[in-house]
Design a protein around this motif. Structure first.
Motif, mmCIF file in Angstrom:
data_model
loop_
_atom_site.group_PDB
_atom_site.id
_atom_site.type_symbol
_atom_site.label_atom_id
_atom_site.label_comp_id
_atom_site.label_asym_id
_atom_site.label_seq_id
_atom_site.Cartn_x
_atom_site.Cartn_y
_atom_site.Cartn_z
ATOM 1 N N ARG A 175 -1.519 78.379 51.010
ATOM 2 C CA ARG A 175 -1.377 77.047 51.608
ATOM 3 C C ARG A 175 -2.037 75.991 50.727
ATOM 4 O O ARG A 175 -1.456 74.926 50.465
ATOM 5 N N ALA B 35 -0.867 87.908 59.770
ATOM 6 C CA ALA B 35 -1.027 87.516 58.368
ATOM 7 C C ALA B 35 -0.618 88.653 57.444
ATOM 8 O O ALA B 35 0.049 88.438 56.423
ATOM 9 N N ASP C 205 3.039 88.763 57.247
ATOM 10 C CA ASP C 205 3.552 87.677 56.406
ATOM 11 C C ASP C 205 3.393 88.014 54.926
ATOM 12 O O ASP C 205 4.273 87.720 54.107
ATOM 13 N N SER D 257 -5.396 86.960 56.024
ATOM 14 C CA SER D 257 -5.339 85.520 56.261
ATOM 15 C C SER D 257 -5.886 84.726 55.079
ATOM 16 O O SER D 257 -5.535 83.557 54.897
ATOM 17 N N LEU E 164 -3.024 83.921 52.773
ATOM 18 C CA LEU E 164 -2.206 82.843 53.327
ATOM 19 C C LEU E 164 -2.897 81.494 53.136
ATOM 20 O O LEU E 164 -2.243 80.488 52.839
#
Length: 418
Positions: free
Chosen positions: A404, A252, A255, A397, A400
């Motif tokens: 989302r 994560a 990313d 995370s 992320l």
């Protein structure tokens, strides 16, 4: 050329075809030419188990190329590999933080696979992290714990590398699982590889401690990594990230930071998001939630209005104060309530209503250091669609998850039409 390492002699060998390898054989006791039964048994177990992993095609380990055909075996040969440190820091140059995290993430993936097979390494340290066939790999399973095998090390012996040793492995009781200790040791290895030092500071990675700082190696990006390191080195094994969770959080982080991170001058090091060291954990979570919301709100405002400024800034609402923007999730004082919902606060933001009176609301509910992200599309007091997800907002995370949810809200709003 040969060296002595751990429980064995290590010899550099070469086949007739020029292939180089490392031959490992058990080391005799000091002052004796005999190999102790303990050393021989551990060594033979390593040979057999490594042969199994090699035959099964497990990747991310330094495999067995050849072994003594006799039973019990007296030697085995592994391919010659390069220490990961040398690849990450060629010619002694500082390692790039993102490359270190990427390599450790790959090692974590291998260790997570091994954990799924009931195997814990128990000797994770930089000298046992190698680079083989273009990828990071784990070597030296001499004190690994294997399934269906009696423990060969007594509880009076420390279990693992001294400076990378998890607290519970100093004098482990029989049956102490090695999986959490591998997470601790791997996090400590990440730190020293990124920092360019030999040994890590002791104890849990304290995000406010200067000795634990990777600010000079990655600035703000390093601050995003600090909570992951903290949870990977929690004192209690049950509070620690699992290896799979550690791998996921490193993924994560990668990313969130897709480009090489920029080192920062140590003189400009800030505390955790400019909060004082004495700030309570809950305040850290509150501040991080408020920091993350604006990026997603600008995205939602642009999707709804074509202008990134058409939204109301996030704020924190004290416990049990009614929140007009998030009626479905608010927890106003209710003297008739049978139990306390335990919400310590919330941070919410909303886009300006469109011509049809619809607005997009995004925020989070704080319960101690746990956060529930929540999003709604509302119209004149009605909820048209909603989303929730529980996160630790300090971990990569969480961003992320927030992205989302915002993406799904954007798509759902588009489907509603003008």
């Amino acid at each position: 050329m040969s060296t002595v390492e751990g429980f064995g002699h290590v010899h550099f060998v070469r086949r007739d075809d020029g292939t180089e390898g490392v031959l490992k054989s058990p080391r005799p006791n000091r002052g004796s030419r005999k190999v102790s039964a303990y050393t021989l048994k551990r060594y033979q177990e390593e040979v057999r188990r490594m042969q199994e992993l090699t035959r099964d095609g497990v990747t991310g380990i330094v495999p067995v190329l050849d072994a003594d055909p006799n039973d019990p075996p007296q030697w085995f040969v592994m391919p010659k590999a390069t220490e990961l440190r040398e690849v990450l820091s060629p010619d002694g140059r500082p390692a790039e933080l993102r490359e270190v995290v990427e390599a450790i993430r790959d090692i974590a993936e291998t260790l997570a696979v091994l954990a799924g097979r009931g195997i814990s390494h128990r000797d994770i340290k930089p000298p046992n992290l190698m680079h083989y066939q273009g990828r990071p790999a784990v070597a030296d399973f001499g004190i690994a714990a294997w399934p269906d095998r009696p423990e060969l090390t007594s509880a009076t012996h420390k279990m693992g590398p001294m400076y990378f040793l998890a607290p519970e492995m100093r004098f482990p009781e029989p049956g102490t699982p090695g999986y959490p200790a591998d997470v601790w040791s791997l996090a400590k290895s990440l730190f020293v590889l990124a920092k360019g030092i030999e040994y890590p500071p002791e104890g849990t990675h304290y995000v406010q401690g200067k000795e634990y700082s990777l600010w000079a190696q990655g600035g703000e990006a390093a601050m995003d990594l600090a909570p992951v390191m903290e949870m990977a080195t929690a004192y209690e094994p049950d509070d620690r990230l699992t290896m799979a969770a550690f791998r996921n959080e490193l993924s994560a982080w990668l990313d969130v930071h897709p480009d090489p991170v920029t080192p920062a001058h140590p003189a400009f090091r800030r505390g955790f998001r400019a909060l004082d060291a004495a700030t309570f954990d809950m305040e850290r979570h509150e501040a991080e939630l408020r920091r993350l919301l604006p990026e997603q709100m600008r995205r939602l405002a642009e999707a709804q209005h074509g202008a990134r400024d058409q939204w109301r800034a996030p704020w924190l609402v004290e416990r049990h104060t009614e929140v007009p923007l998030l009626e479905q999730h608010g927890y106003p004082d209710d003297t008739d309530a049978e139990y306390d919902m335990g919400v310590d606060g919330m941070a919410v933001a909303a886009t300006e209503p469109d011509a049809a009176g619809r607005r997009i609301v995004l925020g989070g509910f704080l319960m101690g250091t746990a956060t529930t992200l929540a999003g709604e599309i509302q119209q004149e007091g009605k909820v048209l669609a909603s989303w929730t997800q529980d996160v630790n907002v300090l971990l990569p995370s969480a961003l992320l998850a927030l992205r989302r949810i915002a993406g799904e809200m954007e798509a759902a709003y588009a489907r509603l039409g003008a």
